[in-house]
Design a protein around this motif. Structure first.
Motif, PDB file in Angstrom:
ATOM      1  N   TRP A  52       0.803  -1.140   0.007  1.00  0.00           N
ATOM      2  CA  TRP A  52      -0.003   0.013   0.059  1.00  0.00           C
ATOM      3  C   TRP A  52       0.820   1.278  -0.040  1.00  0.00           C
ATOM      4  N   VAL A  53       1.835   1.194   1.019  1.00  0.00           N
ATOM      5  CA  VAL A  53       2.862   2.345   0.888  1.00  0.00           C
ATOM      6  C   VAL A  53       3.457   2.862  -0.395  1.00  0.00           C
ATOM      7  N   ILE A  54       3.916   1.637  -1.059  1.00  0.00           N
ATOM      8  CA  ILE A  54       4.640   1.819  -2.225  1.00  0.00           C
ATOM      9  C   ILE A  54       3.779   2.178  -3.408  1.00  0.00           C
ATOM     10  N   GLY A  61       3.819  10.692  -6.459  1.00  0.00           N
ATOM     11  CA  GLY A  61       5.134  11.001  -6.746  1.00  0.00           C
ATOM     12  C   GLY A  61       6.295  11.212  -5.867  1.00  0.00           C
ATOM     13  N   ALA A  62       6.180  10.578  -4.755  1.00  0.00           N
ATOM     14  CA  ALA A  62       7.134  10.535  -3.716  1.00  0.00           C
ATOM     15  C   ALA A  62       8.192   9.387  -4.073  1.00  0.00           C
ATOM     16  N   SER A  63       9.313   9.346  -3.749  1.00  0.00           N
ATOM     17  CA  SER A  63      10.480   8.510  -3.649  1.00  0.00           C
ATOM     18  C   SER A  63       9.876   7.057  -2.911  1.00  0.00           C
ATOM     19  N   THR A  64      10.081   6.107  -3.531  1.00  0.00           N
ATOM     20  CA  THR A  64       9.512   4.758  -2.820  1.00  0.00           C
ATOM     21  C   THR A  64      10.719   4.250  -2.038  1.00  0.00           C
ATOM     22  N   GLY A  65      11.862   4.213  -2.346  1.00  0.00           N
ATOM     23  CA  GLY A  65      12.967   3.546  -1.947  1.00  0.00           C
ATOM     24  C   GLY A  65      13.294   3.518  -0.407  1.00  0.00           C
ATOM     25  N   ALA A  66      13.220   4.756   0.011  1.00  0.00           N
ATOM     26  CA  ALA A  66      13.354   5.169   1.642  1.00  0.00           C
ATOM     27  C   ALA A  66      12.256   4.391   2.238  1.00  0.00           C
ATOM     28  N   TRP A  67      11.110   4.553   1.787  1.00  0.00           N
ATOM     29  CA  TRP A  67       9.727   4.144   2.490  1.00  0.00           C
ATOM     30  C   TRP A  67      10.036   2.829   2.614  1.00  0.00           C
ATOM     31  N   VAL A  68      10.153   1.982   1.577  1.00  0.00           N
ATOM     32  CA  VAL A  68      10.433   0.461   1.393  1.00  0.00           C
ATOM     33  C   VAL A  68      11.161   0.105   2.767  1.00  0.00           C
ATOM     34  N   LEU A  73      11.740  -2.087   8.252  1.00  0.00           N
ATOM     35  CA  LEU A  73      12.329  -2.058   9.335  1.00  0.00           C
ATOM     36  C   LEU A  73      11.359  -1.836  10.455  1.00  0.00           C
ATOM     37  N   PHE A  74      10.381  -1.149  10.293  1.00  0.00           N
ATOM     38  CA  PHE A  74       9.409  -0.493  11.474  1.00  0.00           C
ATOM     39  C   PHE A  74       8.110  -0.794  11.252  1.00  0.00           C
ATOM     40  N   GLY A  75       7.591  -1.722  10.337  1.00  0.00           N
ATOM     41  CA  GLY A  75       6.365  -2.115  10.041  1.00  0.00           C
ATOM     42  C   GLY A  75       5.117  -1.070  10.133  1.00  0.00           C
ATOM     43  N   ILE A  76       4.284  -1.221  11.186  1.00  0.00           N
ATOM     44  CA  ILE A  76       3.164  -0.452  11.507  1.00  0.00           C
ATOM     45  C   ILE A  76       3.770   1.206  11.937  1.00  0.00           C
ATOM     46  N   LEU A  77       4.911   1.226  12.631  1.00  0.00           N
ATOM     47  CA  LEU A  77       5.345   2.369  12.754  1.00  0.00           C
ATOM     48  C   LEU A  77       5.887   3.251  11.745  1.00  0.00           C
ATOM     49  N   GLY A  78       6.351   2.365  10.666  1.00  0.00           N
ATOM     50  CA  GLY A  78       6.665   3.034   9.428  1.00  0.00           C
ATOM     51  C   GLY A  78       5.625   3.601   8.745  1.00  0.00           C
ATOM     52  N   LEU A  83       2.405   8.049   6.545  1.00  0.00           N
ATOM     53  CA  LEU A  83       1.289   9.098   6.876  1.00  0.00           C
ATOM     54  C   LEU A  83       1.214  10.588   7.047  1.00  0.00           C
ATOM     55  N   VAL A  84       2.205  10.621   7.976  1.00  0.00           N
ATOM     56  CA  VAL A  84       2.441  11.942   8.551  1.00  0.00           C
ATOM     57  C   VAL A  84       3.548  12.694   7.388  1.00  0.00           C
ATOM     58  N   ALA A  85       4.269  11.899   6.828  1.00  0.00           N
ATOM     59  CA  ALA A  85       5.141  12.844   5.742  1.00  0.00           C
ATOM     60  C   ALA A  85       4.809  12.748   4.403  1.00  0.00           C
ATOM     61  N   ARG A  86       3.816  12.053   3.865  1.00  0.00           N
ATOM     62  CA  ARG A  86       3.446  11.942   2.617  1.00  0.00           C
ATOM     63  C   ARG A  86       2.945  13.076   2.066  1.00  0.00           C
ATOM     64  N   PRO A  87       3.300  13.480   0.742  1.00  0.00           N
ATOM     65  CA  PRO A  87       2.520  14.625   0.127  1.00  0.00           C
ATOM     66  C   PRO A  87       0.928  14.706   0.261  1.00  0.00           C
TER      67      PRO A  87
END
Length: 116
Positions: A52-54, A61-68, A73-78, A83-87
């Motif tokens: 879903w995040v990807i 139009g956000a970069s997916t590499g860092a979010w993957v 690493l952090f699952g639900i916390l990620g 959700l806080v940082a997305r455009p």
């Protein structure tokens, strides 16, 4: 490609964790099976979050590499961090390529066309 890399890494990690759980449980097979079931549920939830995040990051139009990496690493916390940082903004189709883009973006992140 990013989705495949993320899913591959999650699969490798999920294969290592149950092995360690079974090795430590000794004769307690029921405990090992229960532990494996919990890990399987954890894996399914994290894969769903990752996919879903990807997809959402790509559509915005956000970069997916860092979010993957963050979601792996952090699952639900990620997910919460994403959700806080997305455009922000509602998604609308680009008149040129038809892909979803944030309504506030003057340039489509997919095809690069200036949208009025």
């Amino acid at each position: 490609n990013t989705v495949a890399n993320g899913l591959g890494l999650m699969l490798i990690l999920s294969l290592l964790l149950p092995t360690a759980a079974f090795a430590q449980s000794g004769e307690d097979v029921a405990g090992g099976v229960l532990c494996f079931g919990g890990i399987l549920v954890w894996l399914v939830i994290n894969i769903a979050i990752l996919v879903w995040v990807i997809r959402d990051a790509q559509s915005r139009g956000a970069s997916t590499g860092a979010w993957v990496v963050i979601v792996i690493l952090f699952g639900i916390l990620g997910l919460l961090a994403y959700l806080v940082a997305r455009p922000k903004g509602r998604l609308v189709p680009c008149p040129e390529c038809g892909k979803q883009k944030p309504i506030t973006d003057a340039i489509c992140p997919h095809c690069g066309v200036r949208v009025v």
